[in-house]
Design an enzyme around this catalytic site. Structure first.
Site, PDB file in Angstrom:
ATOM      1  N   HIS A 159       0.849  -1.201   0.000  1.00 59.09           N
ATOM      2  CA  HIS A 159       0.000   0.000   0.000  1.00 59.09           C
ATOM      3  C   HIS A 159       0.878   1.242   0.000  1.00 59.09           C
ATOM      4  CE1 HIS A 159      -3.401   2.606   0.701  1.00 59.09           C
ATOM      5  NE2 HIS A 159      -2.624   3.268   1.539  1.00 59.09           N
ATOM      6  N   ASP A 219     -15.642   2.856   7.125  1.00 54.38           N
ATOM      7  CA  ASP A 219     -14.531   3.753   6.749  1.00 54.38           C
ATOM      8  C   ASP A 219     -14.959   4.706   5.646  1.00 54.38           C
ATOM      9  OD1 ASP A 219     -11.727   4.688   6.223  1.00 54.38           O
ATOM     10  OD2 ASP A 219     -12.184   3.698   4.326  1.00 54.38           O
ATOM     11  N   ARG A 260     -14.899  13.154   7.260  1.00 56.01           N
ATOM     12  CA  ARG A 260     -13.598  13.814   7.482  1.00 56.01           C
ATOM     13  C   ARG A 260     -13.294  14.782   6.353  1.00 56.01           C
ATOM     14  NH1 ARG A 260      -9.754   9.068   7.301  1.00 56.01           N
ATOM     15  NH2 ARG A 260      -8.160  10.648   7.418  1.00 56.01           N
ATOM     16  N   SER A 314      -7.970   4.130   8.865  1.00 56.82           N
ATOM     17  CA  SER A 314      -8.712   4.083   7.605  1.00 56.82           C
ATOM     18  C   SER A 314      -8.006   3.154   6.609  1.00 56.82           C
ATOM     19  CB  SER A 314      -8.811   5.511   7.045  1.00 56.82           C
ATOM     20  OG  SER A 314      -9.249   5.506   5.718  1.00 56.82           O
ATOM     21  N   LYS A 322      -9.094  -1.205   5.527  1.00 59.43           N
ATOM     22  CA  LYS A 322      -9.329  -1.754   4.181  1.00 59.43           C
ATOM     23  C   LYS A 322      -8.313  -2.845   3.854  1.00 59.43           C
ATOM     24  CE  LYS A 322      -9.352   2.398   2.451  1.00 59.43           C
ATOM     25  NZ  LYS A 322      -9.757   3.634   3.088  1.00 59.43           N
TER      26      LYS A 322
HETATM   27  N1  IUR Z   1      -6.203   6.697   2.307  1.00 62.41           N
HETATM   28  C1  IUR Z   1      -7.143   6.130   3.078  1.00 62.41           C
HETATM   29  O1  IUR Z   1      -7.581   5.018   2.804  1.00 62.41           O
HETATM   30  N2  IUR Z   1      -7.602   6.794   4.143  1.00 62.41           N
HETATM   31  C2  IUR Z   1      -7.161   8.024   4.482  1.00 62.41           C
HETATM   32  O2  IUR Z   1      -7.599   8.576   5.473  1.00 62.41           O
HETATM   33  C3  IUR Z   1      -6.158   8.605   3.651  1.00 62.41           C
HETATM   34  C4  IUR Z   1      -5.707   7.922   2.585  1.00 62.41           C
HETATM   35  I1  IUR Z   1      -5.438  10.500   4.024  1.00 62.41           I
END
Ligand code: IUR
Length: 293
Positions: free
Chosen positions: A82, A161, A168, A183, A187
């Protein structure tokens, strides 16, 4: 339990527990907690922060708001990568097939562009006819058949999320390390992986502008992953200039193909090799990074 009391607790700098976080997040879904209460809580987190156990608890609540994919019938260690997002970062495109070709399965649920940074899904969609909206059943099948599959976040993956991120986004609470870490990891932990390599970008073109912030974000995400029984490695990588020579979805796909032909710019090649090598070590295909390279 009342949302009011949990908001007040965090506002005053106290630690909240998983049951309280679950009450807030689940309450949003069934209407017992309003958007403005959750955003007040999130703003309190922005100013007061979260300790390690709170970040893990929040990740778990968001993860279990949806499906956790079971890839236990795919043999071997499943490893994803990631990136926290940069400019010209098209690494996933050559990395996933390269790692799969070396025998490590790569299940990858990718994102869209965020702020000024590009998204892997947007890049792939510049290939006419390329579909990223596959079902989780197709995802499972393709990881098994091909050794890698890149899809977009479906509505079954960490739906809490998605909702929280949307709140947010409009309340100036995106750039908050505990919220970013939970967050991302909610995932990634839903993908069915055993191990994860994080490419945490640092510099003027990244969300983390300083090495110190990037290090805190990396350590927070490693802590979450380890707490959930996954091996996690993070590289802090330079984003003071775009990666490679191209920026723009279709141009980046062309540069990714060049990479697979061994003809890409040095910075892009080096980072792809570095991340690929970490994945092969985690996947048990090489004893160390030098051998993996
Ligand atoms: N990518 C995500 O999946 N969540 C976030 O809060 C951010 C980037 I910044």
């Amino acid at each position: 339990m009342r949302a009011y009391d949990i908001i007040q607790k965090k506002r005053d700098g106290h630690v909240v527990d998983e049951a309280e976080l679950k009450f807030l997040i689940d309450g949003l879904k069934d209407g017992a907690v309003s958007d403005y209460q959750l955003t007040a809580f999130v703003m309190a987190v922005f100013f007061r922060g979260m300790n390690d156990s709170e970040v893990v608890a929040l990740t778990n609540v968001m993860l279990t708001s949806g499906i956790v994919v079971d890839l236990s019938d795919v043999p071997g260690v499943k490893v994803d990568k990631h990136s926290t997002g940069g400019v010209g970062d098209k690494i996933s495109l050559p990395l996933a097939p390269a790692v799969a070709a070396c025998g490590v399965a790569v299940p990858m649920i990718s994102g869209r562009g965020l702020g000024h940074t590009g998204g892997t899904l947007d890049k792939l969609e510049s290939i006419p006819g390329f579909r990223v909206d596959l079902s989780l059943d197709d995802y499972r099948r393709l990881v098994k058949e091909n050794g890698c599959c890149l899809i977009g976040q479906t509505k079954e993956v960490a739906p809490a999320d998605k909702k929280l991120y949307a709140l947010r986004d409009v309340t100036a609470t995106v750039d908050c390390i505990p919220l970013i870490a939970s967050s991302i990891m909610s995932k990634k932990m839903a993908e069915g992986i055993d191990a994860l390599v994080l490419d945490v970008k640092v510099g003027s073109g990244a969300f983390m502008k300083t090495l110190d912030d990037a290090r805190v974000l990396a350590k927070t995400m490693i802590g979450i992953g380890n707490e959930m029984g996954k091996k996690v490695v993070a590289l802090l990588t330079d984003m003071d200039q775009p990666l490679g020579n191209t920026v723009g979805n279709a141009l980046e796909v062309i540069e990714a193909v060049e990479m697979l032909r061994g003809k890409a710019p040095a910075d892009y090649t080096e980072l792809t090799l570095a991340l690929t090598a970490e994945m092969l070590v985690l996947g048990g295909k090489a004893p160390d990074v030098a051998a993996a390279r």
